[in-house]
Design a protein around this motif. Sequence first.
Motif, PDB file in Angstrom:
ATOM      1  N   GLY A   1       0.804  -1.215   0.000  1.00 23.77           N
ATOM      2  CA  GLY A   1       0.000   0.000   0.000  1.00 23.77           C
ATOM      3  C   GLY A   1       0.839   1.268   0.000  1.00 23.77           C
ATOM      4  O   GLY A   1       0.518   2.237  -0.698  1.00 23.77           O
ATOM      5  N   LEU A   2       1.924   1.264   0.768  1.00 25.25           N
ATOM      6  CA  LEU A   2       2.778   2.448   0.823  1.00 25.25           C
ATOM      7  C   LEU A   2       3.433   2.725  -0.527  1.00 25.25           C
ATOM      8  O   LEU A   2       3.493   3.879  -0.980  1.00 25.25           O
ATOM      9  N   LEU A   3       3.934   1.677  -1.188  1.00 21.82           N
ATOM     10  CA  LEU A   3       4.544   1.869  -2.499  1.00 21.82           C
ATOM     11  C   LEU A   3       3.500   2.326  -3.510  1.00 21.82           C
ATOM     12  O   LEU A   3       3.776   3.201  -4.350  1.00 21.82           O
TER      13      LEU A   3
ATOM     14  N   LEU B   1     -11.735  -1.573  -4.568  1.00 18.56           N
ATOM     15  CA  LEU B   1     -12.014  -2.076  -3.223  1.00 18.56           C
ATOM     16  C   LEU B   1     -12.459  -3.533  -3.285  1.00 18.56           C
ATOM     17  O   LEU B   1     -11.978  -4.383  -2.516  1.00 18.56           O
ATOM     18  N   GLY B   2     -13.373  -3.833  -4.200  1.00 11.71           N
ATOM     19  CA  GLY B   2     -13.843  -5.210  -4.334  1.00 11.71           C
ATOM     20  C   GLY B   2     -12.722  -6.157  -4.710  1.00 11.71           C
ATOM     21  O   GLY B   2     -12.605  -7.258  -4.141  1.00 11.71           O
TER      22      GLY B   2
ATOM     23  N   TRP C   1      -3.910   0.446 -12.219  1.00 15.28           N
ATOM     24  CA  TRP C   1      -4.863  -0.458 -11.581  1.00 15.28           C
ATOM     25  C   TRP C   1      -4.221  -1.156 -10.381  1.00 15.28           C
ATOM     26  O   TRP C   1      -4.855  -1.369  -9.348  1.00 15.28           O
ATOM     27  N   THR C   2      -2.945  -1.504 -10.495  1.00 10.86           N
ATOM     28  CA  THR C   2      -2.218  -2.103  -9.377  1.00 10.86           C
ATOM     29  C   THR C   2      -2.153  -1.135  -8.207  1.00 10.86           C
ATOM     30  O   THR C   2      -2.377  -1.514  -7.050  1.00 10.86           O
ATOM     31  N   ASN C   3      -1.846   0.137  -8.488  1.00  8.82           N
ATOM     32  CA  ASN C   3      -1.722   1.122  -7.417  1.00  8.82           C
ATOM     33  C   ASN C   3      -3.041   1.349  -6.688  1.00  8.82           C
ATOM     34  O   ASN C   3      -3.070   1.532  -5.462  1.00  8.82           O
ATOM     35  N   ARG C   4      -4.131   1.353  -7.435  1.00  9.96           N
ATOM     36  CA  ARG C   4      -5.435   1.562  -6.798  1.00  9.96           C
ATOM     37  C   ARG C   4      -5.795   0.391  -5.891  1.00  9.96           C
ATOM     38  O   ARG C   4      -6.301   0.582  -4.781  1.00  9.96           O
ATOM     39  N   GLN C   5      -5.535  -0.813  -6.345  1.00  8.03           N
ATOM     40  CA  GLN C   5      -5.778  -1.978  -5.504  1.00  8.03           C
ATOM     41  C   GLN C   5      -4.828  -1.990  -4.302  1.00  8.03           C
ATOM     42  O   GLN C   5      -5.221  -2.313  -3.179  1.00  8.03           O
ATOM     43  N   GLY C   6      -3.562  -1.641  -4.559  1.00  8.16           N
ATOM     44  CA  GLY C   6      -2.564  -1.685  -3.495  1.00  8.16           C
ATOM     45  C   GLY C   6      -2.842  -0.709  -2.376  1.00  8.16           C
ATOM     46  O   GLY C   6      -2.656  -1.031  -1.194  1.00  8.16           O
ATOM     47  N   LEU C   7      -3.296   0.496  -2.720  1.00  6.19           N
ATOM     48  CA  LEU C   7      -3.601   1.500  -1.706  1.00  6.19           C
ATOM     49  C   LEU C   7      -4.698   1.002  -0.765  1.00  6.19           C
ATOM     50  O   LEU C   7      -4.574   1.096   0.464  1.00  6.19           O
TER      51      LEU C   7
END
Length: 299
Positions: free
Chosen positions: A42-44, A68-69, A187-193
């Motif tokens: 999440g931090l990255l 979120l899902g 898309w990875t960053n949104r899921q990761g956050l």
Amino acid sequence: MFKGIAAGLAAGALWGLVFVAPRMLPGLSSIDLGAGRFISFGLLSAFMMLLVGQQRVWPTAQQALAALGMSLLGSTGYFLLLVWGIQDAGSEVPALIIGTIPIWVMLLGKPAHLKWAALLPGLLLTLCGIGLMTYASAGAALAQQVGRPDFMRGVLLAVGSMACWTLYAVLNVAWLKRHPQVNATAWTNRQGLITGVCALALWLAWGTEGKVLLALDNKALIAIVCLAIGIGSSWIATVFWNVASRRLSASLCGQLIVSETLFALLFSFLWDAALPSGVQWAAALLFTLGILASIRAHR
């Protein structure tokens, strides 16, 4: 197609590292290790969203809900149900249930134009590989686990964990194909956050107190391992997986998940400085042949 396959195999290789991490940190709980991994993820992701060009474009409300899902299915929900399942049913049966994920993703994600007969060789080879690997890895331990008092609850939790990741794999492919304007990294960053926020809440609820973790002798190693799997096995692996999901059908992506098992075995044997047994070699060969058969069917 070649780039998608290479990305899927790379994701599997990075996911395989996660199976060695607990052995490097035997005194750390599953909740603490999982939280460390996903908080690093999440931090990255937050850093990339804030500082890297296109990633400054924040998602719409609909995209945020979708992220979120996907996060709940593919990371937090999957991980939490699996941990609870292992607590109730031991590790062998949940591992067997999770090992069937490639089969379910292949079945649910089959393209309409592809005949079932074309997928059958890859499916059968993978099933035989799972059977051999279960026999080699679990053996008599399976019979012992059945007698645990909460065994059936653990089995149901493991099935729920398997269903979460199966749905994530299928829905993630469909979402990326419907939204070509969102690249794999965004898309990875949104899921990761979102995953990082959920992991922090998970650790605050069930994790070890911070002062206890800071008192451990191996806290530097813990930080290094959590960063390594958070960046490598989560952020980079998810970027690769999203690239594969955009370029390939869900059924072929499902078959490529088998590479996670192959690399997990490879890393485990390297860690132990040991060689696989004959049955494990045979299972690895069947997994590899299953991947090749599925690639051929989708060409």
